[in-house]
Write an enzyme that holds these catalytic residues in place. Structure first.
Site, PDB file in Angstrom:
ATOM      1  N   ALA A 189       0.924  -1.449   0.262  1.00 22.84           N
ATOM      2  CA  ALA A 189      -0.043   0.826  -0.176  1.00 22.84           C
ATOM      3  C   ALA A 189       0.785   1.467   0.176  1.00 22.84           C
ATOM      4  CB  ALA A 189      -0.654  -0.094   1.269  1.00 22.84           C
ATOM      5  N   GLY A 229      -0.458  -5.303   0.650  1.00 28.85           N
ATOM      6  CA  GLY A 229      -1.732  -5.006  -0.385  1.00 28.85           C
ATOM      7  C   GLY A 229      -1.233  -5.756  -1.554  1.00 28.85           C
ATOM      8  N   GLU A 231      -2.309  -9.234  -0.841  1.00 28.84           N
ATOM      9  CA  GLU A 231      -3.681  -9.315  -0.526  1.00 28.84           C
ATOM     10  C   GLU A 231      -4.526  -9.388  -1.888  1.00 28.84           C
ATOM     11  OE1 GLU A 231      -2.972  -6.407   2.321  1.00 28.84           O
ATOM     12  OE2 GLU A 231      -4.080  -7.358   3.615  1.00 28.84           O
ATOM     13  N   GLU A 274       3.886  -5.613   7.076  1.00 25.02           N
ATOM     14  CA  GLU A 274       2.616  -4.713   8.093  1.00 25.02           C
ATOM     15  C   GLU A 274       3.124  -4.716   9.526  1.00 25.02           C
ATOM     16  OE1 GLU A 274       1.372  -7.267   6.115  1.00 25.02           O
ATOM     17  OE2 GLU A 274       0.132  -5.694   4.860  1.00 25.02           O
TER      18      GLU A 274
END
Lengths: 263, 608
Positions: free
Chosen positions: B409, B454, B457, B477
Site C-alpha cells: 500500500a 496489499g 492481498e 505490515e
C-alpha cells in the site's frame, strides 16, 4: 606493411527463420557468408595494400574446416594468403578464449596491422577484436570508418554516437571495421581461378602450443557459458482503437510512448 | 572476497549519459537480491561534481577517477583507470552501457583482468540458489535469446543495452559515500593521439541506425506533410522514413524507404502514419520494438502488426501529438491512456482487451505499483464494469514495469491517518478485493516481482496465481506497526493455514516464488520471460472449455469454502443443477461426448 584481416564465417541472419510450430530456430539450410563488417575490413586492407608499396594481406579465420570456404572467397577478392585456425580443442570457446587462441596465432604469424570487423552478426558481441589487442599489448581503435596511411602510422576516423575522433595510431595496432569503411569488391574470375592454386595453411593446437595455455581455451577455458536459450515470444496483436476523438487518440499514443520510455 | 555491484558511468564532455542512471537503477535491484551495495565508477576530467547526482539516483557509493588525460575518451587511460578500480576493490559484478564507448572499453578490461564478459544484455537477474548473475542477451539478429553466466571468474561483467533498464526516481535525500581513487597516469598511456574531435551534425540518412522512425505512406497526401513527420522525429530523437508508395511519389528519397526493396529497420519505435502495410513493407519493419499505426482505414493490414493502432484522421491527430510531445518534453508530464470501448486508461491502471482476454495492469512502476486510494478506486470501477460484461471470460491482473506486481500500500498516503480514516481505507480495500474475488470472470494474477502487503492481498483475491521465478512475497505490515488489513489476515490463513500465515505475518520474512509454491500461496512458477505466455495460455485453455460450467465451479468453490461441509454440498448441488437448466452447457457437452464430436459451447444450447 603486413596486414592481417580476421574474418568469421556466419549464418546469414536475415535468412534465419523460426519454426512456427516448435518456436525454435531453424538451423539447417541457412546460407553462410563472410561477416559483413569483416568483408569491409578485407576491402580496406586491399585498398591499403595498393597505397603502401610492399604490403601484403593475410586473411585469418577461426572455425570448423568448412570455414575454408570463407577464406577462399577472401583469396578470390585478392588477399595474398589465408590461414585457418581450427582444432577440436578450440571448440566451445567464448569471446575471451577465442581471442586468446587468435592472438596466439597472430604472435606466430607476425603482423603490423590487424583489422577485424566490429562485430559478427550471429553473436553481435564486438568483443574479440579489443580482446585480441589487449592480449597482444597493442593499441586498438574500434568503430573505424576511414583509414589513411602515414609513415609508420595510420590516420583513422573513429565513430561514436554523437561524434568522430580523428586519430593517429602508430603501428602495430588493431582496428575494428564498420560496414561504412569500404564497399567490398566482388570476386573476380581470375581471382577465383588463382585461388584454386593456393594452399590454405591450417594452424591447429599443436602448431600453437608454444603460445597457448590449454586451460585458457575451449569450453573449459571459457569464463562464460550459455545456460539456456529460447526464442522470443511471438508477437500478438495489439489494441486497435476506433472512434476516439483526436485528443483521446493523442492520449493513447502518449501513454504508449510513456510505457516504452520514449517520453 | 569480491562484493558489490559496480557501474561504469559514462560521460561525454563531462555530461552524464542516461545509460548510467539506468544501470544504477538495475544494479539497485540486483544489489537488493545480493544484500550488497551499488558503487558508481565515475571516470573523466573535472567530473567529481556529478557524484551527488549519482547518489540521488541510487548509488550507495561513488568512486571518482579524475584526471586531465580522461577528458576525451581514449581506450588505454580508461582501461587503466577501470582496471585499477577493479583490482583494488574486487567487485562481484561490473556493468557497462553497451554504447560505442562501453563496447570498446569493457572487452579490453575483461581481457586484462581475465574474466568473462557478456555483451549487449537486455535482462539481468540474480539466480536465487547460486546467487550468480544470469545475463540474458539477444543473438542471431534478435531471433534467439541466450541466458549466460560466469561461474568461477570475478567480477562477472556485462555490457547492457541502453534504454532497456529503468532508472530510479531521483531522491536528494539519499545518502552515499564519495571516494577519490588515485591512478598514476603518464604520457605513455596515450597510445593513440586524438587529432580532432568532430561533433556529428545530421549526416547522410541511415534509417537502419535510428532508434525511432516516424514513417509516412501514401495517405500522407503530399511532400509538405512530411514536414510534420520531421518535426515529430526530431522531438522523439529519431528519423523519418517512408513506404514505397511515398518514395515513388517523390515525397522522400529512396535511401529512406522501408521494406523489401528498401531497408530493413528495427527501431525501438516505429510510428506508421498513413501506411496501409503491404506485405513488402511489413517485411522491412515488423521486428521493430513498438509499432504504433495511425490510419483512416480500419482494415489496413498495418494494424495486424501494430502494438497500438489508431483508426483516425492524421491531419487532426499529428499536430496535437506534436504539441503533446513538446509539452511532455518540457514538463515531464505523466501520460495515461484515455477511455474508450476497448481501452480504458486511468491515472494509475491500464485496462485493455486483447484476443478476448482482459488485462488489468497496475501502472505506477516508479512507485513499485503501490496501491493508493486512487488506484483502489480505479480497480473497483473496472470490477464494476466487468461484473456485467458477459463478453469477457478471463481477466489477467499484472503490475507494470518488471520489478513489482504490487509492492504494498502507499504508506505516505496512510502515514497521518486517524482511526476513522484508517478504518475507512481498510473497508474500502476489503470491498474492492471482495469484488475481484466475486467477479463472474476467472481472474489470473501474473506475478512478476515484489508482491508485498496489499499486493499479496490483491494476488490472493485472484482465482489462480502464476509467479515468475523472480517474484517475492511477504506481509511486512508489522514492521510499520500495522497488520494486514486489506483481507490479508483472513485470506492468507485460509489459503496456507493459520500456522504458516502467522509465521509469514509475524516474521515479515520474504518468500521466494519456490517457497510460495510449496506452501500453496501461488499455483505455478515459471521463468520470468515465460510469465505472460503461460498466463495467456492458461486463459485460452480455460476459455476453450464450457465457460458457464467453469463459472459455476468457481461460484461453488468460493461460496462453499467458508461454509460447513454439509452446507457447502447444498451450494454445490445448486450449481450442478444449473448445468442442466435450459441455458446450461450440460446438454451440449454430454451430447458431444456421446456423439463423439467436439463440443461447441459458443452456440446457444438447443434441446430436441
Amino acid at each position: 606493411m603486413k596486414i592481417i584481416v580476421c574474418i568469421k564465417q556466419v549464418p546469414d541472419t536475415n535468412e534465419v527463420e523460426i519454426d512456427p510450430v516448435t518456436n525454435t530456430l531453424i538451423r539447417t539450410g541457412i546460407p553462410v557468408i563472410i561477416n559483413p563488417d569483416d568483408k569491409s575490413g578485407i576491402e580496406a586492407a586491399l585498398d591499403l595494400r595498393d597505397k603502401v608499396p610492399g604490403s601484403t594481406v593475410t586473411v585469418v579465420s577461426m572455425g570448423p574446416p568448412q570455414a575454408e570456404m570463407a577464406l577462399r572467397e577472401a583469396l578470390s577478392m585478392g588477399c595474398d594468403d589465408a590461414i585457418l585456425i581450427s582444432g577440436r580443442q578450440f571448440g566451445g570457446s567464448d569471446t575471451l578464449a577465442t581471442s586468446t587462441i587468435i592472438s596466439a596465432a597472430l604472435k606466430k604469424i607476425g603482423y603490423d596491422l590487424i583489422i577485424t570487423g566490429r562485430q559478427a552478426i550471429d553473436g553481435d558481441t564486438a568483443q574479440v577484436g579489443p580482446q585480441i589487442a589487449e592480449h597482444l599489448g597493442i593499441p586498438q581503435v574500434s568503430y573505424v570508418e576511414e583509414i589513411t596511411p602515414e609513415d609508420g602510422a595510420l590516420i583513422v576516423m573513429r565513430q561514436y554516437e554523437d561524434r568522430y575522433h580523428k586519430i593517429r595510431v602508430k603501428l602495430p595496432c588493431l582496428l575494428t571495421a564498420i560496414q561504412d569503411l569500404a564497399q567490398p569488391r566482388y570476386m573476380t574470375v581470375g581471382g577465383i581461378v588463382d585461388t584454386e592454386q593456393k594452399d590454405i595453411q591450417i594452424l591447429d593446437f599443436d602448431a600453437l602450443s608454444d603460445f597457448l595455455d590449454p586451460s585458457a581455451i575451449g569450453l573449459k577455458g571459457s569464463p562464460t557459458n550459455v545456460v539456456r536459450s529460447y526464442t522470443k515470444e511471438p508477437k500478438s496483436q495489439g489494441a486497435i482503437l476506433k472512434g476516439l476523438t483526436p485528443d483521446e487518440a493523442v492520449d493513447a499514443i502518449m501513454a504508449r510512448l510513456h510505457e516504452v520510455h520514449l517520453i | 572476497m569480491s562484493k558489490d555491484i559496480f557501474v561504469f558511468v559514462e560521460q561525454r564532455d563531462a555530461k552524464l549519459q542516461s545509460v548510467g542512471y539506468e544501470l544504477i537503477g538495475e544494479a539497485a535491484s540486483l544489489a537488493q537480491d545480493l544484500n550488497q551495495q551499488v558503487v558508481a565508477v565515475l571516470i573523466g576530467d573535472k567530473v567529481g561534481h556529478h557524484a551527488e547526482e549519482l547518489i540521488a539516483y541510487g548509488a550507495d557509493k561513488v568512486l571518482v577517477v579524475d584526471d586531465p588525460i580522461l577528458g576525451e575518451y581514449m581506450t588505454e587511460p580508461y582501461a587503466k583507470a577501470m582496471t585499477a578500480v577493479i583490482k583494488e576493490k574486487e567487485p562481484e559484478i561490473v556493468l557497462f552501457g553497451a554504447t560505442s564507448i562501453g563496447r570498446d572499453l569493457a572487452p579490453r578490461v575483461s581481457a586484462r583482468i581475465k574474466t568473462g564478459l557478456t555483451a549487449d544484455c537486455t535482462a539481468l537477474r540474480i539466480d536465487p540458489e547460486t546467487k550468480l548473475l544470469m545475463m540474458t542477451r539477444p543473438a542471431f539478429g534478435g531471433n534467439l535469446m541466450a541466458v549466460i553466466w560466469c561461474k568461477t571468474h570475478r567480477p562477472q561483467m556485462a555490457t547492457v543495452r541502453p534504454g532497456v533498464m529503468q532508472p530510479m526516481e531521483r531522491d536528494e535525500s539519499r545518502k552515499g559515500a564519495i571516494e577519490h581513487v588515485n591512478v598514476a597516469f603518464s604520457e605513455s598511456d596515450k597510445t593513440v593521439e586524438i587529432l580532432e574531435v568532430v561533433k556529428k551534425t545530421r549526416t547522410a540518412a541511415d534509417i537502419t541506425q535510428a532508434k525511432c522512425l516516424v514513417s509516412g505512406g501514401r495517405a500522407m497526401g503530399g511532400k509538405e506533410a512530411f514536414g510534420m513527420l520531421r518535426e515529430l522525429a526530431d522531438l522523439l530523437g529519431g528519423d523519418v522514413s517512408a513506404s514505397r508508395a511515398a518514395v515513388d511519389s517523390g515525397w522522400l528519397n529512396k535511401e529512406r524507404q522501408v521494406g523489401q526493396t528498401g531497408k530493413t529497420v528495427r527501431p525501438d519505435l516505429y510510428l506508421a502514419c498513413g501506411i496501409s502495410g503491404a506485405i513488402q513493407h511489413v517485411a522491412g519493419m515488423e521486428n521493430s520494438g513498438t509499432i504504433i499505426a495511425i490510419n483512416k482505414n480500419d482494415t489496413a493490414p498495418i494494424f495486424g502488426v501494430a502494438d497500438l493502432g489508431i483508426v483516425g484522421d492524421l491531419t487532426l491527430i499529428l499536430p496535437k501529438l506534436r504539441d503533446a510531445i513538446k509539452k511532455a518534453r518540457e514538463k515531464g508530464v505523466n501520460y495515461t491512456a484515455p477511455s474508450s470501448e476497448q481501452y480504458v486508461g486511468m491515472e494509475n491502471i491500464l485496462y485493455h482487451v486483447q484476443n478476448d482476454i482482459a488485462y488489468l495492469t497496475i501502472n505506477r512502476p516508479r512507485q513499485m505499483n503501490a496501491l493508493n486510494r486512487k488506484t483502489l478506486q480505479e480497480i473497483s470501477s473496472v470490477a464494476d464494469k466487468l461484473k456485467n460484461d458477459d463478453s469477457i471470460k478471463v481477466l489477467i491482473v499484472r503490475g507494470a514495469g518488471g520489478r513489482a506486481f504490487v509492492a504494498g500500500a502507499d504508506i505516505s498516503e496512510m502515514q497521518n491517518m486517524n482511526e476513522a480514516e484508517g478504518r475507512e481505507i481498510s473497508l474500502m480495500a476489503q470491498e474492492v478485493f471482495v469484488k475481484i474475488k466475486e467477479l463472474p470472470q476467472i481472474v489470473i494474477a501474473a506475478i512478476n516481482g515484489f508482491t508485498l502487503g496489499g499486493g499479496n492481498e490483491l494476488a490472493m483475491a485472484c482465482d489462480i496465481r502464476i509467479a515468475s521465478s523472480r517474484a517475492k512475497f511477504g506481509q511486512p505490515e508489522v514492521n510499520l506497526g500495522l497488520i494486514p488489513g486489506f483481507t490479508g489476515t483472513q485470506r492468507l490463513s485460509r489459503l496456507v493455514g493459520s500456522g504458516t500465515a502467522k509465521q509469514i505475518i509475524f516474521t515479515t520474512d520474504m518468500l521466494s516464488a519456490e517457497e510460495a509454491l510449496r506452501i500453496g500461496l501461488v499455483d505455478a512458477v515459471v521463468p520470468p520471460e515465460g510469465l505472460m505466455r503461460t498466463s495467456r495460455d492458461l486463459a485460452l485453455k480455460i476459455m476453450s472449455k464450457s465457460i458457464k460450467a467453469i463459472k459455476l465451479a468457481k461460484k461453488s468453490i468460493n461460496e462453499g469454502m467458508p461454509l460447513e461441509f454439509s452446507q457447502g454440498l447444498l451450494v454445490e448441488n445448486d450449481c450442478w443443477t444449473k448445468c442442466f437448466a435450459e441455458d446450461g452447457d450440460g446438454y451440449e457437452g454430454m451430447s458431444a461426448f456421446v456423439e463423439k464430436r467436439k463440443a461447441d459451447f459458443s452456440k446457444a444450447p438447443k434441446r430436441v
